[in-house]
Design a protein around this motif. Structure first.
Motif, PDB file in Angstrom:
ATOM      1  N   SER A 125       0.709  -1.471  -0.022  1.00  0.00           N
ATOM      2  CA  SER A 125       0.155   0.113  -0.050  1.00  0.00           C
ATOM      3  C   SER A 125       0.790   1.493  -0.075  1.00  0.00           C
ATOM      4  O   SER A 125       2.061   1.423   0.497  1.00  0.00           O
ATOM      5  N   ALA A 129       1.788   5.711  -7.080  1.00  0.00           N
ATOM      6  CA  ALA A 129       0.674   4.390  -8.412  1.00  0.00           C
ATOM      7  C   ALA A 129       1.850   3.963  -8.172  1.00  0.00           C
ATOM      8  O   ALA A 129       1.710   2.670  -8.806  1.00  0.00           O
ATOM      9  N   PRO A 202      -6.810  -4.658  -3.428  1.00  0.00           N
ATOM     10  CA  PRO A 202      -6.403  -2.846  -3.574  1.00  0.00           C
ATOM     11  C   PRO A 202      -5.344  -2.272  -2.552  1.00  0.00           C
ATOM     12  O   PRO A 202      -5.298  -2.922  -1.000  1.00  0.00           O
ATOM     13  N   GLU A 206      -6.483   3.029  -1.430  1.00  0.00           N
ATOM     14  CA  GLU A 206      -7.734   3.699  -2.546  1.00  0.00           C
ATOM     15  C   GLU A 206      -8.460   2.963  -1.508  1.00  0.00           C
ATOM     16  O   GLU A 206      -9.666   3.447  -1.683  1.00  0.00           O
TER      17      GLU A 206
END
Length: 285
Positions: A125, A129, A202, A206
């Motif tokens: 995480s 990106a 995810p 996000e």
């Protein structure tokens, strides 16, 4: 051996011990139902404790179809275990891969949770990106390693990762037990779990909008040598209104077995306060 069956027909191996308010434990990628033995022995004195092996981890079923793996399936498997054992609400405790699953159970099924614990949560995480994609590619490479290389050699390499070195040097006997259990897993299950869950789940960033609305008592636990998860754990503390953060010093990723006494003490405090309705009392809530 006791098994329960999920909606898609996958059989999951389950063990339980003790009586009282339920606690459901969800293991990490490198673990299985045995990972939680230090917690099962401690909390079963006062609570009904449940541990299980996730799909892909013997003695649970190991599907060979990639579509039988995924983060949503992992989340719903927790509820399937609770339903089969006729557990309405539980303290849901997850470590690493299981920590994100526990968070998602709390987000999707808050009515089934008394509290949530996320330990060693957030590998991969990032608000960046590019970093997220780099870690997903690393996960894909790890999945391929388990698909193509001798499993015991691959498992030994994975066990000896950078964030497990404190465990290895602090507690060689405990680390050896952890590494041995890892070699007893399924190469198919490990490859598909890494490729279909780890590499596709995810990022916590996000989920920010949902996490800001999280209302359950949340304990975030992390070792200060767990470079994979420190930033993510602080992020959870700052984002989730009900989060409490516990950092265990001089400890790495495998904190459930590396520092069971510290882990159990923090979890016991959460459970006692959550059951008394006092988790947020210091804020007047």
């Amino acid at each position: 051996m006791p098994h329960i069956t999920t909606r898609d027909g996958t059989r999951l191996y389950v063990e339980e011990a003790g009586q009282g308010t339920p606690i459901v434990f969800i293991h990490e990628y490198a673990g299985d139902f045995r990972t939680w033995e230090p917690q099962m022995r401690f909390f079963a004195r006062t609570h009904r404790c449940v541990t299980y092996s996730q799909r892909g981890y013997p003695p649970s079923d190991v599907p060979t179809d990639p579509t039988r793996y995924g983060q949503d399936l992992a989340r719903d498997d927790v509820v399937a275990v609770m339903d089969a054992l006729k557990i309405d609400r539980a303290h849901v405790v997850g470590h690493s891969m299981g920590a994100l699953t526990a968070l998602l159970v709390g987000l999707k099924y808050p009515g089934r949770c008394l509290s949530v614990t996320a330990a060693g949560c957030g590998y991969g995480s990032s608000p960046d990106a590019k970093v997220v994609e780099e870690t997903r590619e690393a996960s894909r490479q790890t999945g391929k390693m388990f698909q193509t290389e001798d499993f015991k050699s691959a498992a030994a390499r994975y066990a000896d990762g950078a964030t497990r070195q404190t465990h290895k040097h602090k507690d060689p006997r405990g680390f050896a037990e952890f590494a041995q259990m890892l070699t007893e897993h399924s190469p198919v299950g490990h490859a598909l779990t890494m490729l279909e869950v780890q590499a596709k789940r995810p990022s916590l960033w996000e989920l920010e909008g949902e996490l800001k609305k999280f209302t359950l008592p949340l304990l975030v636990l992390v070792g200060d040598e767990d470079d994979w998860c420190l930033e993510s754990s602080v992020y959870l503390k700052r984002t989730v209104p009900t989060a409490g953060l516990c950092v265990i010093p001089r400890s790495g990723h495998t904190i459930t077995s590396e520092e069971p006494a510290a882990f159990n003490a923090a979890l016991a405090d959460l459970i006692a306060n959550a059951e008394a309705g006092r988790w947020m009392a210091h804020r007047g809530q």
